[in-house]
Scaffold this motif. Structure first.
Motif, PDB file in Angstrom:
ATOM      1  N   TYR A  26       0.803  -1.361  -0.123  1.00  0.00           N
ATOM      2  CA  TYR A  26       0.412  -0.038   0.140  1.00  0.00           C
ATOM      3  C   TYR A  26       1.278   1.420   0.266  1.00  0.00           C
ATOM      4  O   TYR A  26       0.359   2.527  -0.659  1.00  0.00           O
ATOM      5  N   GLU A  29       0.087   3.095  -3.993  1.00  0.00           N
ATOM      6  CA  GLU A  29      -1.090   3.585  -3.164  1.00  0.00           C
ATOM      7  C   GLU A  29      -1.054   5.213  -2.746  1.00  0.00           C
ATOM      8  O   GLU A  29      -2.029   6.281  -2.752  1.00  0.00           O
ATOM      9  N   LYS A  84      -8.614  -5.503   0.437  1.00  0.00           N
ATOM     10  CA  LYS A  84      -7.538  -5.863   0.313  1.00  0.00           C
ATOM     11  C   LYS A  84      -6.793  -6.956  -0.576  1.00  0.00           C
ATOM     12  O   LYS A  84      -6.249  -7.643   0.218  1.00  0.00           O
ATOM     13  N   LEU A 119     -16.068  -4.657  -4.327  1.00  0.00           N
ATOM     14  CA  LEU A 119     -15.206  -4.189  -4.263  1.00  0.00           C
ATOM     15  C   LEU A 119     -14.171  -3.224  -4.728  1.00  0.00           C
ATOM     16  O   LEU A 119     -15.835  -2.151  -4.769  1.00  0.00           O
ATOM     17  N   THR A 121     -11.775   0.385  -5.187  1.00  0.00           N
ATOM     18  CA  THR A 121     -10.121   1.042  -5.209  1.00  0.00           C
ATOM     19  C   THR A 121     -10.382   2.964  -5.259  1.00  0.00           C
ATOM     20  O   THR A 121     -11.189   3.616  -5.425  1.00  0.00           O
ATOM     21  N   GLY A 122      -8.930   2.986  -4.794  1.00  0.00           N
ATOM     22  CA  GLY A 122      -9.340   4.828  -5.740  1.00  0.00           C
ATOM     23  C   GLY A 122      -9.063   5.029  -7.214  1.00  0.00           C
ATOM     24  O   GLY A 122      -8.539   4.189  -7.743  1.00  0.00           O
ATOM     25  N   SER A 125      -6.148   4.676  -9.584  1.00  0.00           N
ATOM     26  CA  SER A 125      -5.820   3.360  -8.793  1.00  0.00           C
ATOM     27  C   SER A 125      -5.841   2.443 -10.547  1.00  0.00           C
ATOM     28  O   SER A 125      -6.263   1.478 -10.507  1.00  0.00           O
ATOM     29  N   ASN A 128      -5.348  -1.697 -10.546  1.00  0.00           N
ATOM     30  CA  ASN A 128      -6.551  -1.824 -10.031  1.00  0.00           C
ATOM     31  C   ASN A 128      -7.509  -1.876 -11.537  1.00  0.00           C
ATOM     32  O   ASN A 128      -8.464  -2.764 -11.148  1.00  0.00           O
ATOM     33  N   LEU A 129      -7.737  -0.633 -11.289  1.00  0.00           N
ATOM     34  CA  LEU A 129      -9.549  -0.708 -12.193  1.00  0.00           C
ATOM     35  C   LEU A 129     -10.053  -1.306 -13.149  1.00  0.00           C
ATOM     36  O   LEU A 129     -10.458  -1.811 -13.606  1.00  0.00           O
ATOM     37  N   TYR A 132      -9.913  -5.161 -12.508  1.00  0.00           N
ATOM     38  CA  TYR A 132     -10.892  -5.221 -12.191  1.00  0.00           C
ATOM     39  C   TYR A 132     -12.080  -5.613 -13.020  1.00  0.00           C
ATOM     40  O   TYR A 132     -13.396  -6.701 -13.620  1.00  0.00           O
ATOM     41  N   ILE A 151     -13.610   7.247  -4.101  1.00  0.00           N
ATOM     42  CA  ILE A 151     -13.343   6.212  -3.978  1.00  0.00           C
ATOM     43  C   ILE A 151     -14.250   5.133  -5.207  1.00  0.00           C
ATOM     44  O   ILE A 151     -15.373   6.161  -5.149  1.00  0.00           O
ATOM     45  N   THR A 153     -16.763   2.336  -6.367  1.00  0.00           N
ATOM     46  CA  THR A 153     -16.710   0.668  -6.132  1.00  0.00           C
ATOM     47  C   THR A 153     -17.228   0.470  -7.478  1.00  0.00           C
ATOM     48  O   THR A 153     -17.723   0.364  -7.916  1.00  0.00           O
TER      49      THR A 153
END
Length: 172
Positions: A26, A29, A84, A119, A121-122, A125, A128-129, A132, A151, A153
């Protein structure tokens, strides 16, 4: 001869290694949002142990070293909340995050408990996006937390179909 990564249920004895890995993972992040007070960096060992009691967690091991982890829980409405997802920086880019996510989805859907997976994420990010979205998650909401952080979702249904998106989040 190389070792292979194995994914197993997280147990209380893994908590310290998970917390150290979480702290390492992290950092990027926190730097992205210029906020080193984010919950994954301030979580205590006792809090992490309590999380592992409340819901299942998985760890990825390379030999005896924990190189990845993810945790989750299912609420009364059938929403599995996944949190996480971490992979050691040297292990990223090899599909381990996708394996952990698939594993926790399977675990959370045992006994037909989970109807959908969620889930977050920022908003900055992007890796991450991207992961997902690639795995079928769609943005369903955005909450501004501070001037630096919103954030996002994301959800998908248990059958793998994307969740309904709102026009406000479809462009993310």
């Amino acid at each position: 001869m190389g070792m292979s990564v194995t994914i197993t249920a997280a147990v209380a004895a893994d908590a310290e290694q998970i917390l150290k890995l979480q702290y390492l993972c992290y950092q990027s992040e926190a730097a992205l949002y210029d906020d080193y007070g984010i919950e994954p960096l301030t979580q205590t060992l006792e809090e992490l142990r309590a999380e592992l009691v409340r819901g299942p967690g998985l760890v990825a091991r390379l030999g005896s070293e924990v190189v990845g982890s993810v945790r989750g829980s299912v609420d009364a409405s059938g929403t599995a909340r996944i949190a996480k997802l971490i992979v050691h920086p040297r292990m990223q880019g090899h599909g381990l995050g996708a394996r952990l996510l698939a594993g926790i989805e399977q675990r959370l859907s045992e006994d037909d408990a989970a109807e959908r997976y969620q889930l977050f994420t920022g908003h900055r990010s992007e890796s991450n996006l991207q992961l997902y979205r690639k795995l079928g998650y769609a943005p369903v909401g955005t909450e501004r937390v501070s001037t630096r952080l919103s954030i996002v979702t994301l959800e998908k249904n248990r059958d793998g179909s994307p969740a309904r998106t709102s026009s406000a989040t479809a462009a993310l």
